[in-house]
Design an enzyme around this catalytic site. Sequence first.
Site, PDB file in Angstrom:
ATOM      1  N   HIS A  91     -17.598 -55.270   2.145  1.00 30.09           N
ATOM      2  CA  HIS A  91     -17.253 -56.904   2.191  1.00 30.09           C
ATOM      3  C   HIS A  91     -17.842 -57.540   3.317  1.00 30.09           C
ATOM      4  CE1 HIS A  91     -14.264 -55.135   5.047  1.00 30.09           C
ATOM      5  NE2 HIS A  91     -14.571 -56.452   5.732  1.00 30.09           N
TER       6      HIS A  91
ATOM      7  N   LYS B 271     -19.769 -62.014   3.410  1.00 32.87           N
ATOM      8  CA  LYS B 271     -19.583 -62.954   4.241  1.00 32.87           C
ATOM      9  C   LYS B 271     -20.442 -63.987   4.390  1.00 32.87           C
ATOM     10  CE  LYS B 271     -17.034 -60.163   7.581  1.00 32.87           C
ATOM     11  NZ  LYS B 271     -15.500 -60.879   7.729  1.00 32.87           N
TER      12      LYS B 271
ATOM     13  N   GLU C 138     -12.896 -54.987  17.170  1.00 32.40           N
ATOM     14  CA  GLU C 138     -11.696 -55.143  16.519  1.00 32.40           C
ATOM     15  C   GLU C 138     -10.393 -55.028  17.766  1.00 32.40           C
ATOM     16  OE1 GLU C 138     -11.268 -53.743  12.366  1.00 32.40           O
ATOM     17  OE2 GLU C 138     -12.332 -52.071  13.441  1.00 32.40           O
TER      18      GLU C 138
ATOM     19  N   HIS D 209     -20.687 -50.736   7.556  1.00 28.02           N
ATOM     20  CA  HIS D 209     -20.898 -52.131   7.996  1.00 28.02           C
ATOM     21  C   HIS D 209     -22.008 -52.349   8.756  1.00 28.02           C
ATOM     22  CE1 HIS D 209     -17.085 -52.562   5.749  1.00 28.02           C
ATOM     23  NE2 HIS D 209     -16.399 -52.099   6.854  1.00 28.02           N
TER      24      HIS D 209
ATOM     25  N   LYS E  31     -12.041 -49.914  18.315  1.00 24.86           N
ATOM     26  CA  LYS E  31     -10.647 -50.612  18.130  1.00 24.86           C
ATOM     27  C   LYS E  31      -9.937 -50.628  19.239  1.00 24.86           C
ATOM     28  CE  LYS E  31     -10.228 -49.306  13.837  1.00 24.86           C
ATOM     29  NZ  LYS E  31     -10.428 -50.241  12.562  1.00 24.86           N
TER      30      LYS E  31
END
Length: 484
Positions: A178, A182, A216, A240, A331
């Site tokens: 995904h 973007k 993130e 990604h 993360k």
Amino acid sequence: MVSRVIPVDGFDLVIFGGTGDLARRKILPGLFRRFCAGQMPEDARIIGAARSEMDDAAFRDTVAEAIREFGGAHRADKAQVDAFLERVGYEHVDAMGETGWETLKGRLRDGVIRAFYFSVAPSLFGALAERLRSFGLADDDSRVVVEKPFGKDLETAKKLNATLAEHFDETQIYRIDHYLGKETVQNLMAVRFGNMLFEPLWNAQYVDHIQITVAETVSVAGRGSYYDKSGAMRDMVQNHLMQLLCLIAMEPPARFSPDAVRDEKLKVIRALDPVDHHQIVRGQYDADDTQPGYRTHVDDLRSTTESFVALKCHISNWRWAGTPFYLRTGKMLRSRTSEIAVVFKDAPHSIFGPEAGTHRNVLSIRLQPNEGMTLGVTIKEPGPGGMRLVDVPLDMSFAEALGPDAEEVPDAYERLIMDVIRGNQTLFMRGDEVEAAWAWTDPIIAGWKRRGDVPKPYDPGSSGPEDALMLMHRDGRKWREIKS
Ligand SMILES: NC(=O)c1ccc[n+]([C@@H]2O[C@H](COP(=O)([O-])OP(=O)(O)OC[C@H]3O[C@@H](n4cnc5c(N)ncnc54)[C@H](OP(=O)(O)O)[C@@H]3O)[C@@H](O)[C@H]2O)c1
């Protein structure tokens, strides 16, 4: 300012895993937004398919709920929601068994595009592909959309590719990443290949280094058992970050067509040098006062899986030899930030003397939050204080540039699903790309295992382990700040 919406052709879209988290949060609300934008034609139909037993009405209730939560600007428009729901149905189908396939087939119409979205665990991809063919639901014009993770190493990715290839041609397979959907990522190509300004400077002669950061704030709580088998390298870098690296580093394709673009991306991956283990830092977040650490979240107090990776890599080709690429993701970091920064070299000679300092142009491409681009330009500090230099940002925020229309810009999933219906594979990964990315990643992971490597702890809310800072300091460089 938003470009004209061109409706796609009529379609039947079957979402396997229609009751799952991804369908609820992204796919179904995304389709609703495209419907409101006028991109879905009269004869578009969406059929959820999963093991849960329910009828059309019950599924529509769950879709209405998902729209209420994630549907965007028009979610409260009852007329729009009802009109969308009229196009939605449900079939109870078991991917591993015989249940539901004949009835599902009976629902599909001739003369419209058929697309099948595999929003289920990858272990079901083979069974779905096989049954779509054996029950006669798919033909040579149908499309299948495959979610990540695409394998967990080269061997499993090859197997998955081979299984899909038994039933579908490569031109029918849409592997989703995904990040490629973007707006900014596509803008990256527009900036590079639509302007004369940047491309002549886009090489090792003028670019000092490139940083790619995907930070993130979320932990792995709730998906610990999945994540612990994967880790940041497999979950983020192999797909990604690798895709972003390809788009920033690739040669200009001859045209903006699927294979021309993907051929160039593949060349980048194949030109990547193996990464020396001294050039990689792995991290694992600790506990803090408010929540437990990684090992508690994955329910394994001895886990050596990384929730953070920073690495330095090189692309051995004429354009990039000598320019390092620094990649970092993790993360529980300070903020949710995705950014690519192209850091240009110093001017060869400063006519303003040493007191003016050294200033570098940095082109920063923000994927989130606040998608946009900033070019740092050196100018004279305004005022009478003599010739002092300062850096100022030439800032382009998409939200500001588009004004009220920004809400209408499709999110990544919406755009990609519409591309599936249009039959445009440019923003989807080809099988050989995925395999090449695993071929580069596998030895890194195998090296960790061989050496019994243990990730370095880092504080939640920080920018990762100290060693990651050192990775750049050693080279006389500095990571861009992850701003809170
Ligand atoms: N969630 C995300 O944000 C996200 C992001 C990126 C990629 N992905 C990928 O997307 C896929 C789906 O993820 P998810 O989070 O939506 O998973 P999920 O919430 O666990 O949903 C799984 C779906 O699969 C269905 N299912 C399970 N076994 C089935 C069977 N034998 N036959 C038919 N349907 C079956 C389930 O339906 P029943 O419960 O009704 O059986 C459910 O609808 C996975 O590959 C995941 O890695 C997810």
